[in-house]
Design a protein around this motif. Structure first.
Motif, short mmCIF file in Angstrom:
data_model
loop_
_atom_site.label_atom_id
_atom_site.label_comp_id
_atom_site.label_asym_id
_atom_site.label_seq_id
_atom_site.Cartn_x
_atom_site.Cartn_y
_atom_site.Cartn_z
N ILE A 1 35.03 -4.84 0.17
CA ILE A 1 34.92 -5.70 -0.81
C ILE A 1 35.93 -6.38 -0.81
O ILE A 1 35.57 -7.82 -1.27
N SER A 2 37.17 -6.43 -0.43
CA SER A 2 38.26 -7.13 -0.60
C SER A 2 37.82 -8.39 0.45
O SER A 2 38.23 -9.60 0.41
N LEU A 3 37.49 -7.75 1.55
CA LEU A 3 37.02 -8.79 2.73
C LEU A 3 35.98 -9.81 2.47
O LEU A 3 36.00 -11.00 2.60
N SER A 4 34.91 -9.12 1.88
CA SER A 4 33.85 -9.82 1.21
C SER A 4 34.32 -11.00 0.33
O SER A 4 33.63 -12.32 0.33
N PHE A 5 35.24 -10.67 -0.55
CA PHE A 5 35.81 -11.68 -1.56
C PHE A 5 36.49 -12.85 -0.78
O PHE A 5 36.29 -14.14 -1.13
N SER A 6 37.21 -12.36 0.14
CA SER A 6 38.26 -13.50 0.77
C SER A 6 37.62 -14.20 1.89
O SER A 6 37.90 -15.16 2.25
N TRP A 7 36.42 -13.58 2.30
CA TRP A 7 35.33 -14.33 3.41
C TRP A 7 34.37 -15.14 2.65
O TRP A 7 33.42 -15.61 3.46
N ASP A 8 34.30 -15.11 1.23
CA ASP A 8 33.08 -15.58 0.52
C ASP A 8 31.89 -14.99 0.76
O ASP A 8 30.85 -15.81 1.15
N LEU A 9 31.58 -13.85 0.86
CA LEU A 9 30.65 -13.19 1.16
C LEU A 9 29.88 -12.65 -0.07
O LEU A 9 28.70 -12.02 0.17
N THR A 10 30.60 -12.62 -1.23
CA THR A 10 29.91 -12.04 -2.51
C THR A 10 28.77 -12.99 -3.03
O THR A 10 28.84 -13.97 -3.10
N GLY A 11 27.87 -12.18 -3.48
CA GLY A 11 26.70 -12.87 -3.87
C GLY A 11 25.72 -13.61 -2.88
O GLY A 11 24.52 -14.26 -3.28
N ILE A 12 25.88 -13.42 -1.57
CA ILE A 12 25.09 -14.00 -0.57
C ILE A 12 23.83 -13.01 -0.50
O ILE A 12 23.75 -11.77 -0.69
N GLU A 13 22.69 -13.79 0.04
CA GLU A 13 21.39 -13.08 0.08
C GLU A 13 21.09 -12.87 1.83
O GLU A 13 21.73 -13.49 2.59
N ASP A 14 20.49 -11.88 2.06
CA ASP A 14 20.29 -11.53 3.36
C ASP A 14 19.28 -12.69 4.06
O ASP A 14 18.32 -13.12 3.62
N ASP A 15 19.88 -13.04 5.22
CA ASP A 15 18.89 -14.06 6.08
C ASP A 15 17.43 -13.59 6.43
O ASP A 15 17.34 -12.47 6.57
N GLU A 16 16.88 -14.40 6.18
CA GLU A 16 15.15 -14.37 6.66
C GLU A 16 15.13 -14.01 8.28
O GLU A 16 15.82 -14.80 8.95
N GLU A 17 14.71 -13.10 8.48
CA GLU A 17 14.23 -12.74 10.00
C GLU A 17 13.15 -12.92 10.65
O GLU A 17 12.11 -12.81 9.76
N HIS A 18 12.89 -13.39 11.51
CA HIS A 18 11.84 -13.56 12.32
C HIS A 18 11.25 -12.42 13.02
O HIS A 18 11.97 -11.74 13.40
N PRO A 19 10.01 -12.23 13.37
CA PRO A 19 9.58 -11.17 14.08
C PRO A 19 10.12 -11.14 15.69
O PRO A 19 10.38 -12.21 16.09
N ARG A 20 10.31 -9.89 15.98
CA ARG A 20 10.72 -9.75 17.58
C ARG A 20 9.72 -10.24 18.40
O ARG A 20 8.25 -10.14 18.09
N PRO A 21 10.16 -10.61 19.63
CA PRO A 21 8.94 -11.07 20.88
C PRO A 21 7.83 -9.85 20.95
O PRO A 21 6.64 -10.05 20.94
N ARG A 22 8.09 -8.53 21.14
CA ARG A 22 7.26 -7.57 21.34
C ARG A 22 6.47 -7.68 20.24
O ARG A 22 5.17 -7.28 20.53
N ALA B 1 27.52 -10.78 7.78
CA ALA B 1 27.18 -9.46 7.25
C ALA B 1 28.20 -9.29 5.98
O ALA B 1 29.24 -9.68 6.14
N LYS B 2 27.32 -8.12 5.23
CA LYS B 2 28.31 -7.89 3.88
C LYS B 2 28.87 -6.40 4.10
O LYS B 2 30.15 -5.96 3.49
N ASP B 3 28.52 -5.83 4.88
CA ASP B 3 28.95 -4.53 5.17
C ASP B 3 28.69 -3.89 6.69
O ASP B 3 28.16 -4.79 7.48
N ILE B 4 29.04 -2.58 6.79
CA ILE B 4 28.82 -2.33 8.24
C ILE B 4 27.17 -1.60 8.24
O ILE B 4 27.13 -0.97 9.39
N GLY B 5 26.60 -1.59 7.29
CA GLY B 5 25.47 -1.17 7.31
C GLY B 5 25.01 0.37 7.36
O GLY B 5 25.69 1.19 6.79
#
Length: 1100
Positions: free
Chosen positions: A514-535, A865-869
């Motif tokens: 959370i400290s890194l998210s704050f210092s890296w300005d990641l707080t409140g970001i939304e997940d990026d829209e992803e396009h379908p995979r080729p397969r 990325a906001k976390d390690i998932g």
């Protein structure tokens, strides 16, 4: 349409039967582009006449116009700034003699000013001497259409001047509509050489032409090599100008620092003095990185907006967005750009999967070796000097610079690895203390002294049937003493400590994250829209085609039904009404359902079960090896061989286990990828999560199955003398050593852990990449020897980066550390030194991974990325599982509980004297089955032998049945498991409750930032209102016209402020977004009088 011959073309003199090159220049309206149907049909008709599109590499060089950067940056703010000149309308080519005019050779276009933000690579492949008819038919005259949408020519373009009737600048265009015309260049040429074009290569060229034209329509600038290569890699350089960066930064909601800064509240009193002293002590361990922000002030950050450029501290448009952000922006455009005409696909990843391009990557910031002044180092050189060296092992990691260069996702991995390594230090210290306690008390331990006492003369039963003789317990003295080093009362404390340590590690990482998210300005970001995979797209396309075939078959059958009279008039009217209603309703978005994935799920389940069976078979095979080798060594006439049976068999079996684990590890990694592909995940995130779960499940079972067997199964089902359990009716199940199975578990765990780390780090992570690099270098030397001309040119940065290995994700790095975390936490009660070896490995691992990322891998795209998932969930699950495993190891594998029970229930003196005799049962030798008695015995006439178990003696009425002591010990073991688990879980909850997830300072700073943002916007609205009031006051006093009102001070936009289509003006507005999903369904090109394409591209 005017035709003129290209004087600079190398093939201009070879015009024969259309086999040459000429340029067709035409003035197109706003609604015309390379995507219009008219142009598409034109190219299709001309290709039918033997004219096919050619690659951009044959375009002629446009003379470079020297302009000051200040003038160009001012032009970006003028109307039409997003539009390119006619000289920029085609893809420029780079001459072999041209070089950058600024520092950072190989990082800029041929003009030396525009940065290379991304590189696309494709291969010219050699073809065989046998030419197919299709190949020869294709090698005819070709047509290449190159357009940059609606970008008008600027003054100085000779073609524009010719099209305007010789007038200078844009004024020669009738009506002064200079902004509404553009140029389309068409190259007519022949294959003219000895090289032929294969049909697949021809199709790839068409796709590349459309894709790159769409990139230019999106506002990107492209440069290609001038050389006409017959084989080898060809590079396409991409540059994103300032307006495109601003547009995409606003679309991606990238947070940037504003001009407003605030002071960070510092601690006062004792806390302040302690933090100051800590900073002084830590100074020698800090890397010499200027980007590390440890100041007392922080800039206020806000999502980028083109309407609020005056709020940001823009000193230079070149450096406002760093290279990682520029590469991410370009990759976002590449990811969503459509190829609707040629292959119906979206994104660069699909084109790479189809083989249209070989690679796509951003460039490194030059060479990693420092040459010259140390103060002028780029970020890559700083990372190499301060981070990617083994000599910097004692320094902290420059996490902020790692994040700046590689992106948040990789930065979070190294931050997590650093936190994990730091917290291994206290665990290692406690583990060394526990081991030292065992060493200090080994000479005073009563059970081990009794086992080594030859006067007690415990005669033990044979270890195998027939060939093995009776033996004395004192011969296992060494095993008993070694067992005490790891099986002592301090081990229980260490197991509780490590269970709490795992909880503390996870809580500390949450706070750090959370400290890194704050210092890296990641707080409140939304997940990026992803396009379908080729397969996923390919399977979905196949599904659509099947549906269309079924519909065609049904339509053919419908008239037959109507002729038979099965469809009545009422039904026909209803069917017509439903079809008319359906015509106005948009079609439902098709997607793959569970029925489409059912075969993949079935294969997944069956394959995973098969892999589990394979793992168990490998473990069982090693068990058979131990049993057979033990029997063979026991029959040896050599007394030294007989005395070293257990040590030899255990060591060799563990080494075999290690080799099997390493081999199956690689197999399971590939199998996990294959099984995940069968599930057809829609996005890369879904694919990665499913792959991680499968790979972790398979590798966890592979690594820990032998350890689980030794800890919980070995010796439990061996039986007793006279009633042993046999495998294949010949081989007797193996038993634990006289000192217990804990020492064997320790040997198994230590060899597998150390061997896995050493072999994977030294061979798989160092040796194999260097071997691949050597093979690539040898291939490059061969190609250079064949083409001596190319060897004269120094390699550019894109050539050097393409020679590096591609980045394949962080899953292998995380997986290696997660398996190590299991070794440290799950069975730590049996091996207290595991944290020490893990710490030593991680100190090397950090620098090894750093060196690999900086020097051996292509630069990955910066991923937010906001976390390690999912890895955090796996760590949390393993931490909880470790509590249960350690409880069972202490209670069932070690002798801790039997000692407590004997001391407090059965000992007459309250001490451990007589414990060994208490744990050994009696067996009458006359009760042996025929053929199992030792054939020859050196111990004379033996009546009773002893074996380790709690059973009734032969003279008891219930001979060889479990005794009262057995049930007491079993009850105490189960009670200890319940008590240990609940106690540790309770303490873990207390630790998690005491330590808040979000640090108090972060909470206060977040509140303060919100208040400051509100104040900034309120002040802005107040100034705007005062300005409007002053304008109205001036209008009423001086009667000024509205069009004479001065513009808003300090406000400017990246978009041109020219008239819109509704105003009737002639100016055009640039395209904000190109290559959207709507292009797939676009059929009719818009008319000039209707809505321009700008609204269509922005409405995504």
């Amino acid at each position: 349409m005017a035709f003129r011959r290209s004087p600079s073309s190398a093939y201009a003199d070879s015009w024969h039967n259309g086999a040459g090159f000429m340029r067709m220049a035409t003035a197109l309206s706003e609604s015309s582009s390379i995507h219009s149907d008219a142009m598409y049909h034109l190219t299709r008709d001309m290709s039918g006449a033997g004219l096919d599109p050619m690659s951009y590499s044959i375009l002629e060089v446009e003379p470079h116009k020297e302009e000051l950067w200040e003038e160009e940056s001012q032009k970006l703010l003028q109307p039409g700034a997003m539009q390119l000149s006619a000289g920029e309308d085609k893809i420029p080519v780079m001459t072999s003699s041209a070089g950058p005019q600024v520092t950072g050779e190989g990082l800029y276009f041929s003009d030396g000013r525009r940065k290379v933000d991304f590189v696309l690579v494709f291969h010219h492949r050699r073809h065989g001497s046998i030419r197919s008819p299709t190949a020869t038919s294709i090698s005819q005259d070709r047509l290449s259409v190159v357009s940059n949408g609606n970008f008008p020519p600027m003054a100085g373009s000779d073609v524009a001047a010719a099209a305007a009737g010789g007038g200078g600048g844009g004024g020669g265009v009738p009506g002064g509509e200079a902004a509404s015309v553009s140029e389309v260049f068409m190259e007519l040429g022949g294959a003219g050489g000895s090289e032929t074009t294969e049909p697949a290569d021809h199709e790839m060229r068409l796709i590349r032409q459309e894709f790159e034209a769409n990139l230019m329509e999106a506002g990107l600038e492209i440069e290609r090599d001038k050389e006409l290569k017959t084989h080898g890699p060809s590079f396409t350089r991409i540059h994103a100008p300032w307006p495109v960066l601003c547009r995409e930064a606003e679309f991606l909601k990238i947070k940037v620092p504003t001009k407003t800064r605030y002071d960070i509240k510092e601690e006062s009193g004792f806390g302040s003095s302690m933090s100051t002293m800590w900073r002084v002590l830590n100074k020698p361990f800090q890397p010499k990185v200027s980007h590390q922000d440890h100041g007392s002030t922080k800039f206020l950050s806000h999502c980028f907006s083109r309407d609020k450029l005056h709020l940001y501290n823009i000193t230079s448009k070149d450096t406002f967005f760093d290279n990682a952000t520029r590469g991410r922006i370009v990759y976002e455009i590449l990811r969503r750009t459509v190829c609707a005409r040629t292959c119906q696909t979206i994104g660069i990843s699909t084109l790479i999967a189809k083989g249209v391009y070989d690679a796509a990557f951003p460039l490194h910031d030059g060479d990693y070796k420092v040459i010259g002044n140390l103060e002028e180092r780029n970020d890559r050189q700083v990372l190499h000097e301060e981070w990617a060296r083994y000599s910097a092992f004692y320094k902290y990691q420059p996490i902020d610079l790692v994040r700046k260069y590689f992106g948040e996702k990789i930065g979070l991995y190294f931050a997590w690895l650093g936190v994990y390594t730091q917290l291994l230090i206290p665990a290692s210290i406690v583990g060394i203390i526990v081991f030292g306690y065992g060493v200090a008390t080994v000479d005073t331990n009563i059970p081990s002294l009794e086992m080594c006492d030859q006067r007690l003369n415990f005669t033990m039963c044979p270890l195998c049937d027939g060939a093995c003789d009776f033996w004395h317990l004192s011969t296992a003295c060494g095993t008993a003493r070694a067992s005490h080093l790891f099986d002592n009362p301090a081990t229980v404390f260490f197991a509780i400590f490590m269970s709490l340590w795992a909880v503390l590690f996870l809580e500390h990482w949450k706070r750090r994250q959370i400290s890194l998210s704050f210092s890296w300005d990641l707080t409140g970001i939304e997940d990026d829209e992803e396009h379908p995979r080729p397969r996923y797209e390919n399977i979905l396309l196949q599904k659509r085609q099947k549906k269309e075939k079924k519909k065609k078959k049904k339509k053919k059958k419908e008239p037959e039904k109507q002729e038979d009279g099965t469809v009545t008039g009422k039904d026909r009217w209803r069917q017509t009404l439903l079809s008319a209603m359906a015509a106005g309703i948009p079609s439902v978005i098709e997607k793959l359902t569970w029925k489409d994935r059912l075969p993949g799920y079935f294969v997944n389940i069956s394959s995973i079960l098969f892999m589990f069976g394979l793992t168990f078979s490998a473990v069982f095979g090693v068990i058979i090896y131990r049993i057979t080798v033990s029997a063979l060594m026991a029959m040896s006439p050599d007394p030294e061989t007989k005395s070293n049976v257990r040590v030899t068999v255990t060591a060799t079996a563990v080494i075999i286990n290690l080799i099997v684990i390493l081999i199956l590890d690689e197999i399971y990694g590939s199998v996990a990828v294959w099984l995940t592909e069968l599930e057809i995940p829609k996005t890369e995130t879904n694919f990665e999560e499913r792959l991680i779960l499968k790979a972790f499940l398979l590798k966890f079972m592979n690594a820990y199955a032998p350890i689980f067997y030794v800890a919980f199964f070995k010796g439990r089902f061996a039986g007793r003398p006279g009633n042993y359990v046999y495998v294949f009716n010949d081989y007797r199940m193996e038993e634990c050593a006289p000192g217990g199975c804990l020492i064997e578990l320790c040997i198994q765990l230590s060899i597998i852990m150390l061997g896995k780390q050493l072999i994977q780090n030294n061979i798989f992570e160092i040796g194999i990449p260097k071997l691949k690099k050597l093979v690539r270098a040898l291939k490059e030397k061969e190609s250079v020897a064949k083409e001596s001309e190319e060897s004269e040119k120094p390699p550019q940065q894109w050539n050097l980066d393409y020679a590096l290995a591609p980045f394949e994700g962080l899953t292998p790095e995380y997986m290696e550390m997660i398996i190590q975390f299991g070794f440290v936490s799950l069975f730590v009660a049996s091996f207290p030194l595991a944290p020490v070896f893990a710490l030593l490995n991680n100190v090397i691992e950090i620098r090894l991974d750093a060196k690999k990322f900086v020097t051996e891998l292509r630069r990955p795209v910066a991923i937010r990325a906001k976390d390690i998932g999912i890895w955090y969930n796996i760590l949390s699950g393993m931490g909880k599982f470790s509590v249960l495993i350690n409880a069972f190891v202490i209670s069932f594998t070690s002798d801790f509980i039997p000692r407590l029970v004997y001391q407090y229930m059965f000992s007459q003196t309250g001490t451990m004297h007589g414990f060994i005799d208490h744990t050994l049962s009696y067996f009458n030798v006359s009760n042996f089955k025929p053929g199992t008695v030792p054939q020859t015995s050196q111990h004379g006439d033996i009546t009773f032998c002893r074996y380790k178990d709690y059973r009734e003696p032969p003279w008891s009425p219930e001979a060889y049945q479990f005794s009262k002591q057995y049930w007491c010990v079993l009850a105490a073991r189960l009670a200890f498991v319940i008590l240990f688990q609940n106690l540790v879980m309770f303490l873990s909850l207390v630790v998690a409750w005491v330590i808040p997830d979000v640090p108090k300072t972060i909470v206060e700073q977040l509140k303060r930032e919100k208040k400051l943002l509100v104040d900034v916007f309120l002040q802005e609205e107040k100034e705007k209102f005062q300005l409007i009031q002053s304008l109205f006051a001036k209008e009423s006093s001086h009667s000024l016209h509205p069009e004479q009102a001065p513009p808003l001070p300090g406000r400017y936009s990246t978009l041109p402020s020219g008239p819109t289509a509704g105003d009737g003006g002639g100016g055009t507005r640039t395209r904000c977004r190109a290559a959207s999903f709507s292009q797939l369904n676009r059929r009719v090109p818009p008319s000039p009088g209707k809505e321009n394409e700008n609204s269509k591209h922005t409405a995504v």
